[in-house]
Design an enzyme around this catalytic site. Sequence first.
Site, PDB file in Angstrom:
ATOM      1  N   ASP A 184     -33.040 -17.319 171.442  1.00 33.94           N
ATOM      2  CA  ASP A 184     -31.712 -17.294 172.051  1.00 33.94           C
ATOM      3  C   ASP A 184     -31.832 -17.803 173.484  1.00 33.94           C
ATOM      4  OD1 ASP A 184     -29.202 -16.722 173.098  1.00 33.94           O
ATOM      5  OD2 ASP A 184     -29.025 -14.832 172.031  1.00 33.94           O
TER       6      ASP A 184
ATOM      7  N   TYR B 128     -39.576  -1.421 167.136  1.00 28.54           N
ATOM      8  CA  TYR B 128     -39.662  -1.406 168.601  1.00 28.54           C
ATOM      9  C   TYR B 128     -39.992   0.015 169.046  1.00 28.54           C
ATOM     10  CZ  TYR B 128     -38.404  -3.905 172.952  1.00 28.54           C
ATOM     11  OH  TYR B 128     -38.415  -4.574 174.153  1.00 28.54           O
TER      12      TYR B 128
ATOM     13  N   ASP C 211     -18.780  -9.455 170.803  1.00 26.70           N
ATOM     14  CA  ASP C 211     -20.098  -9.538 171.429  1.00 26.70           C
ATOM     15  C   ASP C 211     -19.891  -9.744 172.931  1.00 26.70           C
ATOM     16  OD1 ASP C 211     -22.747 -10.010 172.120  1.00 26.70           O
ATOM     17  OD2 ASP C 211     -22.714 -12.092 171.448  1.00 26.70           O
ATOM     18  N   ILE C 212     -20.164  -8.700 173.714  1.00 27.34           N
ATOM     19  CA  ILE C 212     -19.945  -8.737 175.153  1.00 27.34           C
ATOM     20  C   ILE C 212     -21.275  -9.047 175.829  1.00 27.34           C
ATOM     21  CG2 ILE C 212     -19.123  -7.469 177.173  1.00 27.34           C
ATOM     22  CD1 ILE C 212     -17.557  -5.661 175.211  1.00 27.34           C
ATOM     23  N   GLY C 213     -21.369 -10.250 176.396  1.00 25.52           N
ATOM     24  CA  GLY C 213     -22.606 -10.678 177.029  1.00 25.52           C
ATOM     25  C   GLY C 213     -22.577 -10.497 178.530  1.00 25.52           C
ATOM     26  N   ASN C 214     -23.516 -11.118 179.205  1.00 27.87           N
ATOM     27  CA  ASN C 214     -23.596 -11.017 180.657  1.00 27.87           C
ATOM     28  C   ASN C 214     -22.543 -11.859 181.362  1.00 27.87           C
ATOM     29  OD1 ASN C 214     -25.995  -9.291 181.228  1.00 27.87           O
ATOM     30  ND2 ASN C 214     -27.018 -10.829 179.975  1.00 27.87           N
ATOM     31  N   THR C 215     -22.077 -12.913 180.708  1.00 23.53           N
ATOM     32  CA  THR C 215     -21.142 -13.827 181.370  1.00 23.53           C
ATOM     33  C   THR C 215     -19.780 -13.932 180.686  1.00 23.53           C
ATOM     34  OG1 THR C 215     -22.096 -15.701 180.138  1.00 23.53           O
ATOM     35  CG2 THR C 215     -23.003 -15.234 182.321  1.00 23.53           C
TER      36      THR C 215
ATOM     37  N   ASP D 138     -27.771  -7.211 171.506  1.00 22.84           N
ATOM     38  CA  ASP D 138     -27.586  -8.583 171.053  1.00 22.84           C
ATOM     39  C   ASP D 138     -28.842  -9.110 170.371  1.00 22.84           C
ATOM     40  OD1 ASP D 138     -28.957  -8.496 173.473  1.00 22.84           O
ATOM     41  OD2 ASP D 138     -28.104 -10.362 174.218  1.00 22.84           O
TER      42      ASP D 138
END
Length: 244
Positions: free
Chosen positions: A117, A87, A6-10, A96
Amino acid sequence: MNLIIDIGNTCVKMVCFNDGKVIEELRSDKDDVRALQGFCGRYNFVRGIYSTVSDISSRYLAMLVSLPFEMIEFKSGITPIPIINKYSTPHTLGSDRLAAAVGASCMQPGKDVLIVDIGTCVTFDFVSATGEYLGGNISPGPTMRLKALNNYTDRLPLVERIGTMQDFGYDTETAIRSGVMNGIKYEIEGYIHYFLAKYPQLFVYLTGGVHLNLHFSEKISIFADDFIVPKGLNRILEYNNENK
């Protein structure tokens, strides 16, 4: 064994799953190829999945696609999932957020679920008891709010999120921190009360890097789960493997 990334913003969260259970989690900086290599070297992975909400380097991507087992990218609106995505612009939905919706729904099948979240942003996502993702909302997270107060004023300082908090701040620092953090807390409590009035059997999952003490007079099914996104990604990986 499954490799979930899981590649997040930080940061990057790598998780090893075996038979649906978390074996180990490792967090690293984005584009840290050595961390990825080391984690993969410790386990006999047979398949994997990665999801990203930010850009990654070509070197890191090359490492992902060259791993010696099947590795798929989870893309909203493209990768098949075990719930119905309502959606209206599925390709723009954060992977995510959708993975968290899948994770919570699969843990509470046949239940109305709200996922909160708290990270770079505060997101609210809802899955109905019929297994339909109906959408959600996005709000600025704590750090973003603190930086905004500093950036868009001439005299307010940049305040750290962690520190002394009061009902009412006794100086500028505590006034900012208490205003931001209590504001997020009351925002989340308000959302939960609103959804609970519409869905009395609501289940709530809290995840993300920020933990808050929420207070409710009524009995509510609230669960804190830092692995809700990896669990969702793992279920998506298994779902795609089952339906090849």
